[in-house]
Design an enzyme around this catalytic site. Sequence first.
Site, PDB file in Angstrom:
ATOM      1  N   CYS A 173      39.965  34.220  62.220  1.00 42.00           N
ATOM      2  CA  CYS A 173      39.118  33.078  61.825  1.00 42.00           C
ATOM      3  C   CYS A 173      38.893  32.136  62.998  1.00 42.00           C
ATOM      4  O   CYS A 173      39.798  31.376  63.370  1.00 42.00           O
ATOM      5  CB  CYS A 173      39.807  32.357  60.669  1.00 42.00           C
ATOM      6  SG  CYS A 173      39.002  30.839  60.164  1.00 42.00           S
ATOM      7  N   CYS A 199      39.038  28.393  62.149  1.00 41.83           N
ATOM      8  CA  CYS A 199      40.404  27.862  62.008  1.00 41.83           C
ATOM      9  C   CYS A 199      41.067  27.696  63.375  1.00 41.83           C
ATOM     10  O   CYS A 199      41.653  26.662  63.662  1.00 41.83           O
ATOM     11  CB  CYS A 199      41.283  28.821  61.193  1.00 41.83           C
ATOM     12  SG  CYS A 199      40.554  29.402  59.678  1.00 41.83           S
ATOM     13  N   ASP A 200      40.991  28.724  64.195  1.00 45.75           N
ATOM     14  CA  ASP A 200      41.867  28.791  65.374  1.00 45.75           C
ATOM     15  C   ASP A 200      41.147  28.670  66.715  1.00 45.75           C
ATOM     16  O   ASP A 200      41.810  28.561  67.747  1.00 45.75           O
ATOM     17  CB  ASP A 200      42.655  30.113  65.343  1.00 45.75           C
ATOM     18  CG  ASP A 200      43.540  30.197  64.106  1.00 45.75           C
ATOM     19  OD1 ASP A 200      43.991  29.139  63.655  1.00 45.75           O
ATOM     20  OD2 ASP A 200      43.763  31.306  63.602  1.00 45.75           O
TER      21      ASP A 200
HETATM   22  C1  LIG Z   1      46.558  33.044  59.583  1.00 46.23           C
HETATM   23  C2  LIG Z   1      45.541  32.216  58.805  1.00 46.23           C
HETATM   24  C3  LIG Z   1      45.153  30.977  59.281  1.00 46.23           C
HETATM   25  C4  LIG Z   1      44.231  30.204  58.578  1.00 46.23           C
HETATM   26  N1  LIG Z   1      43.915  28.977  59.061  1.00 46.23           N
HETATM   27  C5  LIG Z   1      43.094  28.161  58.352  1.00 46.23           C
HETATM   28  C6  LIG Z   1      42.800  26.839  58.818  1.00 46.23           C
HETATM   29  O1  LIG Z   1      43.278  26.409  59.880  1.00 46.23           O
HETATM   30  N2  LIG Z   1      41.960  26.087  58.058  1.00 46.23           N
HETATM   31  C7  LIG Z   1      41.402  26.530  56.878  1.00 46.23           C
HETATM   32  O2  LIG Z   1      40.679  25.771  56.231  1.00 46.23           O
HETATM   33  N3  LIG Z   1      41.652  27.787  56.436  1.00 46.23           N
HETATM   34  C8  LIG Z   1      42.475  28.608  57.134  1.00 46.23           C
HETATM   35  N4  LIG Z   1      42.726  29.879  56.687  1.00 46.23           N
HETATM   36  C9  LIG Z   1      42.011  30.346  55.482  1.00 46.23           C
HETATM   37  C10 LIG Z   1      42.701  29.820  54.187  1.00 46.23           C
HETATM   38  O3  LIG Z   1      44.059  30.202  54.208  1.00 46.23           O
HETATM   39  C11 LIG Z   1      42.000  30.398  52.965  1.00 46.23           C
HETATM   40  O4  LIG Z   1      40.632  30.049  52.981  1.00 46.23           O
HETATM   41  C12 LIG Z   1      42.644  29.874  51.668  1.00 46.23           C
HETATM   42  O5  LIG Z   1      44.013  30.212  51.627  1.00 46.23           O
HETATM   43  C13 LIG Z   1      41.950  30.463  50.446  1.00 46.23           C
HETATM   44  O6  LIG Z   1      42.624  30.061  49.307  1.00 46.23           O
HETATM   45  P1  LIG Z   1      42.577  30.925  47.962  1.00 46.23           P
HETATM   46  O7  LIG Z   1      43.449  30.200  46.990  1.00 46.23           O
HETATM   47  O8  LIG Z   1      41.177  31.222  47.605  1.00 46.23           O
HETATM   48  O9  LIG Z   1      43.215  32.341  48.344  1.00 46.23           O
HETATM   49  P2  LIG Z   1      44.662  32.730  48.895  1.00 46.23           P
HETATM   50  O10 LIG Z   1      45.253  31.680  49.731  1.00 46.23           O
HETATM   51  O11 LIG Z   1      44.491  34.087  49.474  1.00 46.23           O
HETATM   52  O12 LIG Z   1      45.554  32.832  47.585  1.00 46.23           O
HETATM   53  C14 LIG Z   1      45.351  33.858  46.634  1.00 46.23           C
HETATM   54  C15 LIG Z   1      46.668  34.155  45.944  1.00 46.23           C
HETATM   55  O13 LIG Z   1      46.420  35.091  44.892  1.00 46.23           O
HETATM   56  C16 LIG Z   1      47.504  36.003  44.823  1.00 46.23           C
HETATM   57  N5  LIG Z   1      47.040  37.223  44.164  1.00 46.23           N
HETATM   58  C17 LIG Z   1      46.159  38.146  44.657  1.00 46.23           C
HETATM   59  N6  LIG Z   1      45.980  39.143  43.753  1.00 46.23           N
HETATM   60  C18 LIG Z   1      46.760  38.838  42.667  1.00 46.23           C
HETATM   61  C19 LIG Z   1      47.010  39.485  41.411  1.00 46.23           C
HETATM   62  N7  LIG Z   1      46.414  40.642  41.070  1.00 46.23           N
HETATM   63  N8  LIG Z   1      47.882  38.913  40.558  1.00 46.23           N
HETATM   64  C20 LIG Z   1      48.496  37.723  40.871  1.00 46.23           C
HETATM   65  N9  LIG Z   1      48.300  37.076  42.049  1.00 46.23           N
HETATM   66  C21 LIG Z   1      47.438  37.622  42.931  1.00 46.23           C
HETATM   67  C22 LIG Z   1      47.882  36.208  46.293  1.00 46.23           C
HETATM   68  O14 LIG Z   1      49.213  36.677  46.418  1.00 46.23           O
HETATM   69  C23 LIG Z   1      47.696  34.806  46.877  1.00 46.23           C
HETATM   70  O15 LIG Z   1      48.886  34.044  46.872  1.00 46.23           O
HETATM   71  C24 LIG Z   1      43.645  30.688  57.362  1.00 46.23           C
HETATM   72  C25 LIG Z   1      44.020  31.951  56.888  1.00 46.23           C
HETATM   73  C26 LIG Z   1      44.951  32.715  57.588  1.00 46.23           C
HETATM   74  C27 LIG Z   1      45.348  34.067  57.053  1.00 46.23           C
END
Ligand SMILES: Cc1cc2nc3c(=O)[nH]c(=O)nc-3n(C[C@H](O)[C@H](O)[C@H](O)COP(=O)(O)OP(=O)(O)OC[C@H]3O[C@@H](n4cnc5c(N)ncnc54)[C@H](O)[C@@H]3O)c2cc1C
Length: 315
Positions: free
Chosen positions: A140, A143-144
């Site tokens: 990303c 992000c980085d």
């Molecule tokens: C290394 C890294 C750095 C990042 N840095 C930034 C940053 O600096 N700034 C920024 O804004 N964004 C950043 N991001 C992006 C950010 O993390 C995501 O946009 C955000 O986490 C999305 O949130 P979400 O809740 O949609 O999904 P997620 O955070 O992916 O959460 C989804 C959850 O659902 C769970 N899940 C999946 N399938 C199932 C199932 N079948 N049953 C039950 N649970 C399930 C997963 O285990 C997970 O915990 C970064 C991402 C990464 C990987």
Amino acid sequence: MNSFLFSGGNMYDLIIIGGGPAGLAAGIYAVRFGLDTLVLEKSEISGQISMSDIVENYPGFPSISGLELMEKYRTHAQEVGVKTKITEVLSVRTEGAKKIVSTDSGDLEAKTLIIATGANPKHLGVPGEKEFISKGVSYCAICDGPFFKNKTVVVVGGGNSAVTDALLLSKVAQNVYLIHRRDRLKAAKVLQDRALATPNIEFILNTLVQEIAGSREGVKKVEKVILQDLNSKESRELSTNGVFIYVGIQPNTEFVNVEKNNEGFIITNRWMETSEKGIYAAGDCRDTPIWQLVAAVRDGAIAATAANEYIESLK
Ligand SMILES: Cc1cc2nc3c(=O)[nH]c(=O)nc-3n(C[C@H](O)[C@H](O)[C@H](O)COP(=O)(O)OP(=O)(O)OC[C@H]3O[C@@H](n4cnc5c(N)ncnc54)[C@H](O)[C@@H]3O)c2cc1C
């Protein structure tokens, strides 16, 4: 295990699938609407941001580690009374006015559902990749990218995301190498032309990244990639401070049968409604222009508001 206050038994007003930023934001809003809400999470209540060493673009927190930020979300959700259960959701279906959620520990029922299961970047699958995530390996640039000011970075991939982010990185980094295994890129021509006209972007085509390597003593960090020229089959080293990988992103949406785009992201309207009445989607798992924390929590808040309206309409 990060599970708090699971009661079980009755039909919930709302089940949220996924305990990341979108799911927890939805939970906080839903509880404040007075909804009996359960968040189901398959691994740990935290989501993928916990993998990030440092977040610098989340308003209110100029610099915070991903783990610390998630701890704040988690504590907030816990304090307002969001219930959670660690279990993997295997499928969901509608039966009359009920939504049935089948998990690896049995079935649960709710009036309405929010899918907030996120998406995972596809990995290259080369040695060093996982080891150096957040130590130079990133998926990303928004992000980085700023961490690579005046440094050298490698971008791997040939699609729109790779070229868009190479252009973004070229504004910060000194040198950007765009590496692709084919002899031409898949990205839109307008993006390719823009990249070709950018002096600090160099294309390296017909080339595989075989390994990501770096220092393991003291501060762990990426120092080089090992490349293989697919024509000559010769390998060489390229010094770099960062490796940005864009070989696809996989949404966690297989278990739910609602309308999705070609890549499997759930299609919603602006109220986060999916094609199935009473099922909403929020965060990275839906068809969204950016995969970011602020976008995920915004989606969660909207989905919870819409879910509350839906429940009101059932009365
Ligand atoms: C290394 C890294 C750095 C990042 N840095 C930034 C940053 O600096 N700034 C920024 O804004 N964004 C950043 N991001 C992006 C950010 O993390 C995501 O946009 C955000 O986490 C999305 O949130 P979400 O809740 O949609 O999904 P997620 O955070 O992916 O959460 C989804 C959850 O659902 C769970 N899940 C999946 N399938 C199932 C199932 N079948 N049953 C039950 N649970 C399930 C997963 O285990 C997970 O915990 C970064 C991402 C990464 C990987």
